[in-house]
Design an enzyme around this catalytic site. Structure first.
Site, short mmCIF file in Angstrom:
data_model
loop_
_atom_site.label_atom_id
_atom_site.label_comp_id
_atom_site.label_asym_id
_atom_site.label_seq_id
_atom_site.Cartn_x
_atom_site.Cartn_y
_atom_site.Cartn_z
CB CYS A 116 -52.74 -41.72 7.07
SG CYS A 116 -52.92 -41.27 8.95
CG HIS A 256 -52.08 -38.18 5.03
ND1 HIS A 256 -53.34 -38.05 5.37
CD2 HIS A 256 -51.21 -38.58 6.12
CE1 HIS A 256 -53.19 -38.42 6.68
NE2 HIS A 256 -52.16 -38.69 7.04
CG ASN A 286 -53.96 -36.92 10.13
OD1 ASN A 286 -54.47 -37.32 9.26
ND2 ASN A 286 -52.57 -37.17 10.62
#
Length: 334
Positions: A116, A256, A286
């Protein structure tokens, strides 16, 4: 010779058409819209359907649109870097596949894997390449087909993930714009709490690894949550302090998009107003390395040249970091 800065001069993203809602997900696994919204704040996510549809499909769409949007001939691209944990193959690189699809023939291409945190790490790599003076146009791709490594029998992880890819064109400038600073970290303590166990050289694919669903994401949610909140907030505060930025100076925070509760906790720690924070997790989930460019793409029309933007991410490794940049251009309708 004046110092060169690396500046984003264009951004695009690609998301699949198919929308997987919480209602549909609750028919697959024991969950509910209320349970998912309360714990992670996700309403729907995009899923790339079809056989032999790898992340290069979304990457190619994003790059083709980026070249068109920025009026950049493909032969002028010097490098293509793809931050992804879900390449089409271990080799060749997804970056090289995308470059071939887009007619990019004069670039060196490679993938990088920081889960990520891929986009913020990738920006620092591009920044270093631009500052050498050798490279004029670099495409940084970031995104994942998380549906390919999601266990849809695991109610704790399957609501989290979606598919998307973002692409930015990065060029040199002598103006006081672009990537001003970056702070990046890693800590191997994250080895067990967040991993894709099988498929690499340590645990090659076998009947056992497949039967045990070890080719899909495993995470210890409590440990990951604790580290993500503290590290994202700490690194955001640190880069602001290092650059003498107050909460009033910062125009945008782009965190994020892993979990709405993590984002809210990070906002509280930094003291920034929620109106200054880009949040779209409710509609996309996500998408790993894709979340930050996906936000920048959606907010592009609101960004102004010179806006002070803080990007912050946390991912497997554990890896985390923050980038302070000054936005490079005013939006124009294409």
């Amino acid at each position: 010779m004046k110092q060169l800065n690396a500046v984003i001069t264009g951004i695009t993203a690609a998301v699949p058409d198919y929308i997987l809602t919480n209602e549909e997900l609750s028919a697959i696994v024991d969950t509910s819209d209320e349970w998912i919204m309360t714990r992670v704040g996700i309403k729907e996510r995009r899923i790339l359907k079809g056989e032999q549809q790898g992340i290069s499909v979304l990457g190619t769409q994003a790059v083709m649109e980026l070249l068109k949007k920025t009026k950049t001939p493909p032969e002028e691209i010097d490098a293509v870097i793809f931050a992804t944990s879900t390449p089409d193959h271990i080799f060749p690189s997804a970056a090289s596949i995308v470059a071939e699809n887009a007619g990019i023939k004069n670039a060196f291409c490679f993938d990088m894997e920081v889960a990520c945190s891929g986009f913020v790490y990738g920006l620092e790599i591009c920044n270093g390449l631009i500052k050498t003076g050798k490279y004029k146009k670099i495409i940084l791709l970031a995104g994942d087909k998380m549906s390919s490594i999601t266990n849809y029998k695991d109610r704790t992880t399957c609501p989290l993930f979606g598919d998307a890819a973002g692409a930015v064109l990065i060029e040199p400038t002598e103006e006081n714009l672009g990537i001003i600073d970056a702070e990046l970290h890693s800590d191997g303590i994250g080895y067990k709490p967040l991993q894709l166990k099988a498929g690499g050289s340590k645990y090659p694919a076998s009947h056992e690894t497949i039967d045990n669903a070890e080719h899909t994401v495993y995470q210890d949610g409590r440990i990951v949550f604790k580290y993500a909140v503290s590290r994202m907030a700490e690194v955001s505060e640190s880069i602001m302090k290092r650059n003498n930025l107050t909460v009033d100076d910062v125009d945008w925070l782009v965190p994020h998009q892993a979990n709405l509760r993590i984002i809210d906790a990070a906002i509280e720690r930094t003291g920034l107003s929620r109106e200054k924070v880009m949040i779209n997790i409710e509609r996309y989930g996500n998408t790993s390395a894709g979340t930050i460019p996906l936000c920048l793409w959606e907010w592009e029309a609101k960004l102004r040249k010179g806006d002070k933007v803080i990007l912050t991410a946390f991912g497997a490794g554990f890896s985390w970091g923050s980038v302070y940049l000054k936005w490079g251009y005013d939006y124009k309708e294409s």
